[in-house]
Structures are given as structure tokens and as C-alpha cells.
Scaffold this active site. Structure first.
Site, PDB file in Angstrom:
ATOM      1  N   TYR A  51       0.860  -1.187   0.000  1.00  0.00           N
ATOM      2  CA  TYR A  51       0.000   0.000   0.000  1.00  0.00           C
ATOM      3  C   TYR A  51       0.895   1.235   0.000  1.00  0.00           C
ATOM      4  CZ  TYR A  51      -4.000  -2.984   0.870  1.00  0.00           C
ATOM      5  OH  TYR A  51      -4.971  -3.936   0.734  1.00  0.00           O
TER       6      TYR A  51
ATOM      7  N   TYR B 172       0.082  -9.899  -0.405  1.00  0.00           N
ATOM      8  CA  TYR B 172       1.137  -9.307   0.419  1.00  0.00           C
ATOM      9  C   TYR B 172       1.143  -9.966   1.789  1.00  0.00           C
ATOM     10  CZ  TYR B 172      -2.914  -6.666   2.139  1.00  0.00           C
ATOM     11  OH  TYR B 172      -4.147  -6.314   2.637  1.00  0.00           O
TER      12      TYR B 172
ATOM     13  N   ARG C  41      -1.742 -12.528   2.480  1.00  0.00           N
ATOM     14  CA  ARG C  41      -3.115 -12.340   2.027  1.00  0.00           C
ATOM     15  C   ARG C  41      -3.139 -12.555   0.513  1.00  0.00           C
ATOM     16  NH1 ARG C  41      -7.275  -8.565   3.208  1.00  0.00           N
ATOM     17  NH2 ARG C  41      -8.205 -10.627   3.188  1.00  0.00           N
TER      18      ARG C  41
ATOM     19  N   HIS D 228      -6.231  -8.541  -3.586  1.00  0.00           N
ATOM     20  CA  HIS D 228      -7.629  -8.109  -3.499  1.00  0.00           C
ATOM     21  C   HIS D 228      -7.747  -6.607  -3.704  1.00  0.00           C
ATOM     22  CE1 HIS D 228      -5.786  -7.975   0.480  1.00  0.00           C
ATOM     23  NE2 HIS D 228      -6.435  -6.831   0.614  1.00  0.00           N
TER      24      HIS D 228
ATOM     25  N   HIS E 113     -10.113  -3.374  -2.194  1.00  0.00           N
ATOM     26  CA  HIS E 113     -11.028  -3.010  -1.102  1.00  0.00           C
ATOM     27  C   HIS E 113     -12.062  -2.006  -1.603  1.00  0.00           C
ATOM     28  CE1 HIS E 113      -8.727  -4.540   2.441  1.00  0.00           C
ATOM     29  NE2 HIS E 113      -7.667  -4.318   1.677  1.00  0.00           N
TER      30      HIS E 113
HETATM   31 FE   LIG Z   1      -5.795  -5.226   1.859  1.00  0.00          FE
END
Ligand SMILES: [Fe+2]
Length: 328
Positions: free
Chosen positions: A190, A224, A245, A248, A250
Site C-alpha cells: 500500500y 502481500y 493475504r 484483493h 477493497h
Molecule cells: Fe488489503
């Protein structure tokens, strides 16, 4: 300290031993004096029962009962108690404006997903389009026109074009809904974790049009690892769990009159789709990411392969409330 001798004498005279024992126990509870491990739970529950807020009373009562039952079930020893308290303290110490270890812990033990599913999809009885918020939502992501790009600084990776439809339970379009989108980059970071990305890169806020539609251009996210430098990382290592994870996107969809829809859509070819470290993947949320190797690209600067995703979101009537942002 108040003497209980008069009570003993009175009780002896009356020869009502059962009644005497009961009165002594009540006095003990009122004063908080504990006779043995068996007394602790009832004394603590009694101490909390005057809370005027009925819901607080219910929550605190159940929390204490379950915590005490936990210690009894595992016969928690003092060293383990110390480790547990240290773990709790470290969760707080590891939390700052850009990282929320508390949510990460709740996620990593499935607690966040449980709470999500209990509150959506008919109280957990059916599949739901809702999913956990996660630790990376920021408020005030940049307003972006429909069809616009959320790539705000050079971010190498396959192009992705998302077209989505927001409808109500009857299938009617929900126009004018605010849609927050946020995602990791093609290397799994991110923007707030990555100095090479511009502020608010891969984040944007859209408004659904009269047909309930919104669309945007981005890059395909990668899976990640959750942050493992803190106590949650220690827990995962001790449990021999990987920290990943699956990739994806969000979404947080907000419109007065509807319950705020917080969800994720997962990339269907991710190798960790079936072992999400935070248990966020439900069948409903696996997206249909289509790979295009030929044909007319959606924009002149797009090179194959590129991906498209069509998605639909159903909003339930209810109270529109925004969660507290986990980071600033
Ligand atoms: Fe996420």
C-alpha cells in the site's frame, strides 16, 4: 473492618446454618472479599452490575465470564499469564498513526471476519458481500471521476479496468453512492508502506452514476504479507503460519439510507486464495478477473496482457455509518 461476630451469634441462636452461610456469602460479595478461586467470577460480576448502560453491562459480564472460563479451562499458569499481558501491551505499543496492530491481531485470529459475518448476510445464515475493513483504509482519498485512474505515480504492473454496479436488494440501481477504493500495488505494498508511491496512490473515491455504475483504471494488485515485526508476527511464526493475504481490491460504499458496505474482491488466480492469513475470503468475494492478450485495448497506452473485472454490489437498507479509520 466491620465485625461479623454479631451475625455469627444470631445465626447460632437461630440454628439456621444454611441461611447464615448465604448471608455471609452475600456480605463477602458486597465487600469484595474472596474466599477461594471459586468466588472470583461471581464477585467480579457483582461489582460490575450497577453500570447504568445495559449493553455495557451485558458485554462486560460476558467478557469476564469467558475470560475466567478460559483461565480455568487451560489452567493458565503465572508465566503464561505474564506472556499474555506482555502480548497485549506489545499490541498497543506497536500501534501508531500508520499501523494498527490491534486490528491485525483480531484479523489473524478470525475475530474480525466472525464479527463481519454475524452482522451481515442474515446474521451469518447466508453468504454476504461484506468483508473485513482491514488495517489500511484512509479517509479523504481523492475524488476521482468515473472511468478515471487511481494510478497516481508510476506503478509498473498489468493494467486493470474495473466496471461495477451498485444495486439495492430489489436490484434497482443505487445512484449517488460514495465508493472508496483502495488496494496494494503489483508488488504487494500500500502507498503508506512504500516510499516509491505517491501519497494516495491506488486509492480513490467515486460517485455512482444514475445507473448505479462506477468504473476506474488501476493496476492488478498483488498479494502481500501482513506486517510481521510485531507480536502478531511472533504468533504466526509460533503457529507455523504463512503471513500472506491473497491479492484483493477493497471497497467501502456509503449512501444515507443504506448500511455502509465494506468489502473486498479477491483475485481468482492467487496461490494463497485458500489460506488467507486473516480469513477474509468467502466464496461470494472471489472476483472474475479476465485476462486479455489480444484485441483492442481499453486505452491507447495499454499493452497486453491487461485485465478486466466486472463486479456488482448489493446494498441493504440500514444506517449509513463510517467506521473509525484504522490509520490516518
Ligand atoms: Fe488489503
Amino acid at each position: 473492618m466491620q465485625s461479623i461476630a454479631p451475625y455469627r451469634q444470631a445465626a447460632a441462636k437461630a440454628s439456621r446454618k444454611g441461611f447464615f452461610a448465604m448471608q455471609l456469602k452475600k456480605a463477602s460479595q458486597r465487600s469484595g472479599i474472596i474466599g477461594s478461586a471459586d468466588d472470583v467470577t461471581s464477585v467480579v460480576l457483582a461489582a460490575m452490575q450497577d453500570a447504568p448502560n445495559a449493553r455495557l453491562r451485558e458485554l462486560a459480564d460476558a467478557f469476564v465470564r469467558h475470560m475466567h472460563a478460559f483461565a480455568r479451562e487451560v489452567q493458565l499458569d503465572e508465566a503464561e499469564y505474564g506472556i499474555g499481558i506482555d502480548f497485549l501491551n506489545r499490541i498497543g505499543q506497536a500501534t501508531n498513526d500508520s499501523h494498527n496492530e490491534g486490528i491485525l491481531f483480531a484479523d489473524a485470529i478470525g475475530f474480525s471476519t466472525l464479527v463481519c459475518l454475524l452482522n451481515n448476510g442474515s446474521g451469518g445464515a447466508t453468504e454476504t458481500a461484506a468483508a473485513l475493513l482491514g488495517p489500511f483504509w484512509r479517509m479523504k482519498s481523492p475524488h476521482t471521476e468515473n472511468g478515471g485512474s487511481i494510478v497516481r505515480s508510476p506503478t509498473p504492473g498489468p493494467d486493470l479496468f474495473v466496471a461495477a454496479f451498485v444495486k439495492d436488494a430489489a436490484g434497482r440501481p443505487v445512484a449517488g453512492a460514495e465508493v472508496d477504493v483502495w488496494q496494494s500495488s503489483p508488488v504487494g505494498l500500500y502507498e503508506n508502506q512504500d516510499a516509491t508511491q505517491a501519497d494516495m496512490n491506488l486509492r480513490g473515491k467515486f460517485i455512482t452514476d444514475a445507473e448505479g455504475r462506477f468504473s476506474f483504471r488501476s493496476v492488478k494488485p498483488a498479494g502481500y504479507p501482513v506486517p510481521t515485526a510485531g507480536p502478531v508476527g511472533d504468533m504466526l511464526r509460533a503457529q507455523k503460519r504463512h503471513p500472506y493475504r491473497p491479492a484483493h481490491l477493497h471497497f467501502l460504499i456509503f449512501k444515507p439510507g443504506f448500511k455502509t458496505l465494506i468489502t473486498q474482491i479477491f483475485v481468482d488466480d492467487d496461490k494463497n486464495l485458500e489460506s488467507d492469513v486473516v480469513f477474509g475470503v468467502t466464496r461470494e468475494l472471489v472476483g472474475d478477473f479476465r485476462r486479455h492478450d489480444a484485441g483492442a485495448p481499453p486505452a491507447v497506452d495499454v499493452k497486453p496482457p491487461w485485465f478486466t473485472l466486472d463486479a456488482a454490489f448489493v446494498m441493504a437498507e440500514g444506517e449509513a455509518r463510517l467506521p473509525v479509520p484504522p490509520i490516518k
